[in-house]
Motif scaffolding. Structure first.
Motif, PDB file in Angstrom:
ATOM      1  N   ILE A 101       0.846  -1.210   0.000  1.00 11.26           N
ATOM      2  CA  ILE A 101       0.000   0.000   0.000  1.00 11.26           C
ATOM      3  C   ILE A 101       0.876   1.252   0.000  1.00 11.26           C
ATOM      4  N   TYR A 102       1.968   1.219   0.744  1.00  9.44           N
ATOM      5  CA  TYR A 102       2.819   2.411   0.872  1.00  9.44           C
ATOM      6  C   TYR A 102       3.718   2.579  -0.359  1.00  9.44           C
ATOM      7  N   HIS A 103       3.753   1.551  -1.222  1.00  8.47           N
ATOM      8  CA  HIS A 103       4.552   1.650  -2.455  1.00  8.47           C
ATOM      9  C   HIS A 103       3.646   1.538  -3.677  1.00  8.47           C
ATOM     10  N   ASP A 104       2.652   2.416  -3.712  1.00  6.28           N
ATOM     11  CA  ASP A 104       1.825   2.587  -4.921  1.00  6.28           C
ATOM     12  C   ASP A 104       1.093   1.329  -5.382  1.00  6.28           C
ATOM     13  N   HIS A 168      10.711   5.419   7.053  1.00  3.25           N
ATOM     14  CA  HIS A 168      11.780   5.182   6.072  1.00  3.25           C
ATOM     15  C   HIS A 168      11.233   4.965   4.663  1.00  3.25           C
ATOM     16  N   ILE A 169       9.950   4.653   4.581  1.00  2.00           N
ATOM     17  CA  ILE A 169       9.358   4.359   3.270  1.00  2.00           C
ATOM     18  C   ILE A 169       8.403   5.498   2.905  1.00  2.00           C
ATOM     19  N   PRO A 170       7.843   5.504   1.693  1.00  2.66           N
ATOM     20  CA  PRO A 170       6.944   6.604   1.346  1.00  2.66           C
ATOM     21  C   PRO A 170       5.682   6.566   2.215  1.00  2.66           C
ATOM     22  N   PHE A 171       4.980   7.697   2.307  1.00  3.35           N
ATOM     23  CA  PHE A 171       3.618   7.677   2.853  1.00  3.35           C
ATOM     24  C   PHE A 171       2.688   7.853   1.663  1.00  3.35           C
ATOM     25  N   THR A 382      16.651   2.374 -10.500  1.00  2.00           N
ATOM     26  CA  THR A 382      15.413   2.626 -11.244  1.00  2.00           C
ATOM     27  C   THR A 382      14.143   2.163 -10.527  1.00  2.00           C
ATOM     28  N   PRO A 383      14.001   2.428  -9.213  1.00  2.51           N
ATOM     29  CA  PRO A 383      12.791   1.958  -8.517  1.00  2.51           C
ATOM     30  C   PRO A 383      11.505   2.567  -9.060  1.00  2.51           C
ATOM     31  N   LEU A 384      10.425   1.797  -8.901  1.00  2.00           N
ATOM     32  CA  LEU A 384       9.093   2.297  -9.245  1.00  2.00           C
ATOM     33  C   LEU A 384       8.587   3.191  -8.116  1.00  2.00           C
ATOM     34  N   ARG A 385       9.045   2.912  -6.922  1.00  2.00           N
ATOM     35  CA  ARG A 385       8.776   3.771  -5.763  1.00  2.00           C
ATOM     36  C   ARG A 385       9.782   3.406  -4.682  1.00  2.00           C
ATOM     37  N   ASP A 386      10.391   4.381  -4.050  1.00  2.00           N
ATOM     38  CA  ASP A 386      11.388   4.130  -3.013  1.00  2.00           C
ATOM     39  C   ASP A 386      11.396   5.320  -2.055  1.00  2.00           C
TER      40      ASP A 386
END
Ligand code: GDG
Length: 491
Positions: A101-104, A168-171, A382-386
């Motif tokens: 959920i937190y990574h799109d 440490h991860i996206p919100f 090249t992460p999709l979300r980080d």
């Protein structure tokens, strides 16, 4: 740091899912605790000087936890997790519900009520453990998405504490966050803190929007004001909680020293020779995680080989994929897919003695990683979300010779700072291919200028700066908690 011995508790307490040490059991049965390599420990060292400090965390194995013990001046307080809790709280709710959920929602999240119950139970255990070791008025720094309920659970037990939390991860955007059946409880958990730190301003904004939309809280500027009307944990008095970006970084000086050491320099030469002394080495270093964009990267590399733009032995690609979360289904599937793709690419484009893609599903020592960074002419991040991506910061720092080039996804926290990288959208395979070629072929002076600006940025914002910034923000947070005598009454 001063020796950790105080019977009245510790002035500074870190709570993180893992302790900063790993247990090694020798063949003769003796146990050794080794400090896990990583920036967090170094960052904490810089802010723990002259304070009595404790670290509360899981020791990394299921079952009974060892008794608290000292590692140098730091008191380590292991929190026990049963085998079922490792499966439900850690692999389940943390890594298969929250992480996607937190990574799109790159992969679909899994919802199980039993996982949530385990998450709540383990968060309570952490809060209990911190409440026991923290001195009156102590500062507590809670880390990451595994412990989002700890701030409120802790404030409930110990209103005298100053509590900060760092993600440490996206919100995620509220549209994704709202999928979580337990969204309100998680926000309430976080709002027990005085200060909430995020990697990017966008993450802090996402959090503020979620508070507005899910809890109907007031969010103005970077402060959420919430009366906690429907929440017994927070009581009726409105609380003001600040949420802001404090981007994490690396121990730049430590890495520079390591990268320049004679042993690492020798390995740089050896590794390049083992690869057949190619003209261009492309490198990826990631945990094997679907967020890291390894599939998209391989697709671009495969097409560049097919187009004849790159070819071994002149150009080779090395992918280090550190084993990760192998008991979670999405990770097993990812591994199968990536290994299938590498096999196909090598089947099509390698020759005897000339391998197109070197794929290493292994963990290496820090020295070896520092050597690989220096072998890499082009680093592919090249992460999709980080949340941030420390590899990008480590690469530019390890290249103390001023060489190299960084291809960086715009979907990383690092992209907010490392503006002079070759930016890419990993979903755009054509664009990614062009960017990789540009990073290979740009003139050396232009590349050096970029790298020098990138290195300066990391040098000026290292992990020690980050920890200092976080704690200053926490100390200046809007609502100073009233000193209370609750702890004394308890004892
Ligand atoms: C989370 C967030 C955020 C990798 N392979 C080996 C190895 N590594 C090291 C790297 C780097 C670290 O692991 C990975 O850090 P990242 O930041 O790239 O990614 P996550 O593990 O996903 O970390 C992330 C971070 O927390 C910090 O806030 O940046 O966004 O997802 O240091 O060098 N180290 C060794 N051997 C390996 O094989 N020794």
């Amino acid at each position: 740091m001063v020796p950790a011995s105080s019977s009245s508790g510790f002035d500074f307490v870190v709570a993180a899912n893992r302790l900063p040490v790993d247990r090694h059991v020798h063949p003769d049965g003796s146990v050794e605790w080794r400090t896990s390599p990583g920036g967090l420990v170094t960052a904490m060292e810089s802010v723990m000087q002259d304070r009595e400090a404790a670290w509360v965390g899981w020791a990394g194995f299921a079952g009974e936890a060892p008794e608290p013990f000292d590692d140098g001046a730091l008191r380590l307080c292991p929190v026990p997790l049963s085998t079922e809790e490792v499966a439900d709280y850690y692999e389940g709710f943390s890594n298969d519900t929250l992480w996607p959920i937190y990574h799109d929602v790159i992969v679909p999240p899994t919802f199980h009520r039993s996982w949530w119950h385990a998450y709540r139970r383990v968060n309570e255990r952490f809060a209990e453990a911190v409440a026991e070791v923290a001195a009156e008025g102590a500062t507590v720094w809670v880390h990451d998405y595994q412990l989002q309920l700890v701030p409120a659970l802790l404030r409930d037990r110990r209103p005298d504490l100053r509590i900060g939390w760092f993600n440490h991860i996206p919100f995620p955007p509220v549209e994704l966050f709202s999928q979580l059946p337990w969204r309100a409880a998680i926000l309430r958990g976080l709002l027990g803190a005085d200060f909430l730190g995020f990697q990017r301003a966008d993450d802090a904004r996402n959090f503020m929007r979620a508070c507005r939309s899910v809890l109907r809280a007031t969010a103005k500027g970077d402060v959420v004001t919430w009366a906690g009307a429907d929440d017994a944990q927070l009581g009726a008095a409105p609380r003001r909680v600040r949420a802001a970006a404090v981007p994490i970084s690396i121990d730049a000086q430590g890495l520079r020293e390591l990268a320049g050491s004679p042993e690492v320099q020798d390995r740089v030469t050896e590794i390049r020779a083992s690869l057949g002394n190619p003209k261009v080495v492309l490198l990826g270093v990631d945990r094997l995680d679907y967020t890291k964009g390894i599939r998209h990267r391989l697709r671009a590399i495969g097409e560049l080989l097919e187009d004849g733009e790159i070819a071994p032995p002149d150009v080779v690609f090395v992918q280090i994929a550190t084993p990760s979360r192998e008991r979670v289904e999405a990770y097993r599937l990812l591994r199968e897919e990536i290994e299938g793709t590498v096999g196909r690419i090598n089947g099509d484009f390698s020759h005897l003695g000339d391998t197109a893609v070197h794929y290493l599903h292994q963990s290496f020592g820090r020295e070896e990683i520092a050597a690989f960074f220096q072998v890499a002419d082009v680093m592919l991040v090249t992460p999709l979300r980080d949340g941030m991506n420390l590899v990008a910061k480590e690469y530019v720092t390890a290249r103390h010779d001023g060489g190299g080039a960084l291809v960086l996804s715009e979907f990383t926290g690092a992209a907010m700072e490392l503006r002079q990288a070759y930016m890419c959208n990993p979903h755009d395979i054509a664009g990614l291919k062009e960017t990789i070629l540009r990073a290979i072929r740009d003139n050396p002076a232009a590349k050096r200028r970029r790298m020098s600006a990138l290195r300066r940025r990391v040098h000026n914002h290292d992990v020690q700066t980050w920890a200092g910034e976080f704690l200053s923000a926490l100390a200046a947070a809007p609502d100073r908690p009233a000193k209370s005598s609750s702890r004394l009454q308890e004892s």
